[in-house]
Write a protein that holds these residues in place. Structure first.
Motif, PDB file in Angstrom:
ATOM      1  N   GLY A 283       0.885  -1.028  -0.042  1.00 46.29           N
ATOM      2  CA  GLY A 283      -0.092   0.038  -0.120  1.00 46.29           C
ATOM      3  C   GLY A 283       0.850   1.245  -0.060  1.00 46.29           C
ATOM      4  N   VAL A 284       2.143   1.190   0.213  1.00 49.13           N
ATOM      5  CA  VAL A 284       3.132   2.309   0.348  1.00 49.13           C
ATOM      6  C   VAL A 284       4.160   2.256  -0.719  1.00 49.13           C
ATOM      7  N   ASN A 285       3.892   1.342  -1.566  1.00 44.91           N
ATOM      8  CA  ASN A 285       4.975   1.143  -2.487  1.00 44.91           C
ATOM      9  C   ASN A 285       5.131   2.559  -3.110  1.00 44.91           C
ATOM     10  N   GLU A 286       6.393   3.048  -3.684  1.00 43.31           N
ATOM     11  CA  GLU A 286       6.535   4.518  -4.099  1.00 43.31           C
ATOM     12  C   GLU A 286       7.417   4.293  -5.393  1.00 43.31           C
ATOM     13  N   LEU A 287       6.980   5.427  -6.126  1.00 47.49           N
ATOM     14  CA  LEU A 287       7.677   5.574  -7.439  1.00 47.49           C
ATOM     15  C   LEU A 287       7.708   7.345  -7.661  1.00 47.49           C
ATOM     16  N   ASP A 288       9.174   7.631  -7.403  1.00 48.36           N
ATOM     17  CA  ASP A 288       9.437   9.063  -7.664  1.00 48.36           C
ATOM     18  C   ASP A 288      10.177   9.532  -8.673  1.00 48.36           C
ATOM     19  N   LEU A 289       9.582  10.632  -9.262  1.00 52.50           N
ATOM     20  CA  LEU A 289      10.454  11.465 -10.705  1.00 52.50           C
ATOM     21  C   LEU A 289      10.742  12.711 -10.033  1.00 52.50           C
ATOM     22  N   TRP A 290      12.181  13.080 -10.403  1.00 49.72           N
ATOM     23  CA  TRP A 290      12.525  14.280  -9.894  1.00 49.72           C
ATOM     24  C   TRP A 290      13.236  15.022 -10.891  1.00 49.72           C
ATOM     25  N   VAL A 291      13.306  16.484 -10.895  1.00 48.80           N
ATOM     26  CA  VAL A 291      14.330  17.039 -11.661  1.00 48.80           C
ATOM     27  C   VAL A 291      14.953  18.082 -11.035  1.00 48.80           C
ATOM     28  N   GLY A 292      16.389  18.233 -10.823  1.00 49.86           N
ATOM     29  CA  GLY A 292      16.850  19.324 -10.146  1.00 49.86           C
ATOM     30  C   GLY A 292      18.214  19.948 -10.924  1.00 49.86           C
ATOM     31  N   TYR A 293      18.613  20.999 -10.391  1.00 45.96           N
ATOM     32  CA  TYR A 293      19.866  21.704 -11.038  1.00 45.96           C
ATOM     33  C   TYR A 293      20.552  22.269  -9.846  1.00 45.96           C
ATOM     34  N   THR A 294      21.953  22.176 -10.142  1.00 44.59           N
ATOM     35  CA  THR A 294      22.831  22.466  -9.145  1.00 44.59           C
ATOM     36  C   THR A 294      23.859  23.536  -9.724  1.00 44.59           C
ATOM     37  N   ILE A 295      24.111  24.698  -8.911  1.00 49.37           N
ATOM     38  CA  ILE A 295      25.088  25.724  -9.277  1.00 49.37           C
ATOM     39  C   ILE A 295      26.267  25.458  -8.245  1.00 49.37           C
ATOM     40  N   GLU A 296      27.335  25.241  -8.691  1.00 43.69           N
ATOM     41  CA  GLU A 296      28.535  25.019  -7.743  1.00 43.69           C
ATOM     42  C   GLU A 296      29.391  26.082  -8.031  1.00 43.69           C
ATOM     43  N   THR A 297      30.113  26.435  -6.733  1.00 43.73           N
ATOM     44  CA  THR A 297      31.399  27.358  -6.775  1.00 43.73           C
ATOM     45  C   THR A 297      32.475  26.619  -6.110  1.00 43.73           C
ATOM     46  N   SER A 298      33.603  27.301  -6.613  1.00 43.12           N
ATOM     47  CA  SER A 298      34.814  26.660  -5.851  1.00 43.12           C
ATOM     48  C   SER A 298      35.169  27.114  -4.255  1.00 43.12           C
ATOM     49  N   SER A 299      34.403  27.978  -3.985  1.00 39.41           N
ATOM     50  CA  SER A 299      34.886  28.475  -2.634  1.00 39.41           C
ATOM     51  C   SER A 299      33.529  28.587  -1.837  1.00 39.41           C
ATOM     52  N   SER A 300      32.353  28.816  -2.225  1.00 37.39           N
ATOM     53  CA  SER A 300      31.178  29.183  -1.538  1.00 37.39           C
ATOM     54  C   SER A 300      30.217  27.790  -1.314  1.00 37.39           C
ATOM     55  N   GLY A 301      30.439  26.678  -1.958  1.00 33.70           N
ATOM     56  CA  GLY A 301      29.694  25.701  -1.898  1.00 33.70           C
ATOM     57  C   GLY A 301      28.560  25.755  -3.118  1.00 33.70           C
ATOM     58  N   SER A 302      27.672  24.922  -2.820  1.00 36.77           N
ATOM     59  CA  SER A 302      26.546  24.653  -3.920  1.00 36.77           C
ATOM     60  C   SER A 302      25.270  24.975  -3.581  1.00 36.77           C
ATOM     61  N   VAL A 303      24.420  25.444  -4.436  1.00 36.82           N
ATOM     62  CA  VAL A 303      22.950  25.616  -4.370  1.00 36.82           C
ATOM     63  C   VAL A 303      22.184  24.783  -5.359  1.00 36.82           C
ATOM     64  N   SER A 304      21.159  23.845  -4.790  1.00 40.09           N
ATOM     65  CA  SER A 304      20.660  22.972  -5.852  1.00 40.09           C
ATOM     66  C   SER A 304      18.692  23.532  -5.466  1.00 40.09           C
ATOM     67  N   PHE A 305      18.149  23.408  -6.362  1.00 40.58           N
ATOM     68  CA  PHE A 305      16.631  23.437  -6.500  1.00 40.58           C
ATOM     69  C   PHE A 305      15.996  22.511  -7.485  1.00 40.58           C
ATOM     70  N   GLY A 306      15.059  22.214  -7.081  1.00 42.97           N
ATOM     71  CA  GLY A 306      14.100  21.307  -8.125  1.00 42.97           C
ATOM     72  C   GLY A 306      12.700  21.038  -7.700  1.00 42.97           C
TER      73      GLY A 306
END
Length: 241
Positions: free
Chosen positions: A81-104
C-alpha cells in the motif's frame, strides 16, 4: 518518499542512505543506476511498509542538471500500500569556494493496488501525485553542512513544509553523518501541529571487502522521530548493488 544517494538532492536520502551506482559518461552526460536493499524504508521519521524493501534508482545528469527516478517496493505484500515511485528534476550551481545551491521539484507517486491511477492529478489528497519543490545549500569542503527545505504544493491539504540540516564527517574508513529534520507547522502528513522535530539521525557507511576485487557498500542508520504521541526509533541496515 527520498529521497535518494541523489547527492544533489539531499532530501531524497541526505546522508541517511548512500547508494551504490554504475555510471556511464557520454558527451558530457552521466547515466547512473543502482539498487539498495534496506531492512526498512524510513522517510522523514516514518516507516513506510514495515518491510524489507528494494529501492532502485536511475539518473541522467549533465552540466548541473539532473533528472531521475527512484522507487521503493516492499518485499512483504502487506506493505504494498505504500510502494512508491518518484520522479524528480533538479539543477545545481557550484562554486569553488562558497559551496553549491540546488533546487528542483519531486513528483511522489504511490502505485498501490487500490490507489488512484497514474493519470489522476486531482488535488486535496485525492490524486495519485504529490508535488514538492525543494531547495538546498551545501557548504564548501571546509564546512560541508547541507541546509534543505521543501514544501508540498499539490495534493497535500496542509501544504506541509519540511526543513533539514545534515553534516557529514569521517572517522577512519567510516563515513558518518548527522541529520536533524523538522515539520515547520501543522501537517497531517507528519502528524504535527507546530514546528516539531520528526527526523533525528546518525548514519554510518563503509565498503566491506568481500574479495580482493569486490567490496560491498554497507550502511546503517539510527533514526528517531520524537513527535509527541508518536515517538519511535529505528535501526536500519542496507546494502548497495
Amino acid at each position: 518518499m527520498t529521497q535518494p544517494s541523489r547527492t544533489n538532492l539531499s532530501l531524497l536520502l541526505g546522508i541517511i542512505l548512500s547508494t551504490g551506482v554504475v555510471a556511464v559518461d557520454a558527451v558530457g552526460q552521466s547515466v547512473s543506476l543502482g539498487t539498495d536493499l534496506v531492512s526498512r524504508y524510513v522517510w522523514r521519521g516514518a516507516d513506510f511498509g514495515e518491510s524489507l524493501s528494494i529501492q532502485p534508482t536511475l539518473t541522467v545528469s549533465g552540466t548541473g542538471l539532473e533528472v531521475g527516478a527512484w522507487a521503493s517496493y516492499a518485499t512483504n505484500p502487506a506493505g504494498a500500500g505504500v510502494n512508491e515511485l518518484d520522479l524528480w528534476v533538479g539543477y545545481t550551481i557550484e562554486t569553488s569556494s562558497s559551496g553549491s545551491v540546488s533546487f528542483g521539484v519531486t513528483d511522489y507517486y504511490f502505485p498501490a493496488p487500490d490507489a488512484p491511477t497514474l493519470f489522476n492529478f486531482e488535488n486535496g489528497g485525492e490524486g495519485a501525485h504529490w508535488i514538492e519543490p525543494f531547495a538546498s545549500y551545501t557548504g564548501p569542503s571546509s564546512f560541508p553542512i547541507t541546509i534543505y527545505g521543501a514544501a508540498f504544493v499539490h495534493n497535500d491539504p496542509d501544504d506541509s513544509i519540511y526543513l533539514e540540516a545534515s553534516y557529514p564527517f569521517q572517522v577512519q574508513d567510516v563515513e558518518l553523518g548527522l541529520t536533524a529534520g523538522a515539520s515547520a507547522g501543522e501537517s497531517s502528513l507528519y502528524g504535527t501541529t507546530k514546528f516539531t522535530f520528526i527526523n533525528l539521525g546518525v548514519s554510518a557507511s563503509k565498503s566491506v571487502p568481500i574479495t580482493d576485487q569486490f567490496a560491498l557498500p554497507l550502511f546503517v542508520s539510527y533514526i528517531v522521530n520524537p513527535t509527541p504521541g508518536a515517538a519511535r526509533s529505528f535501526l536500519v541496515v542496507g546494502i548497495s548493488l
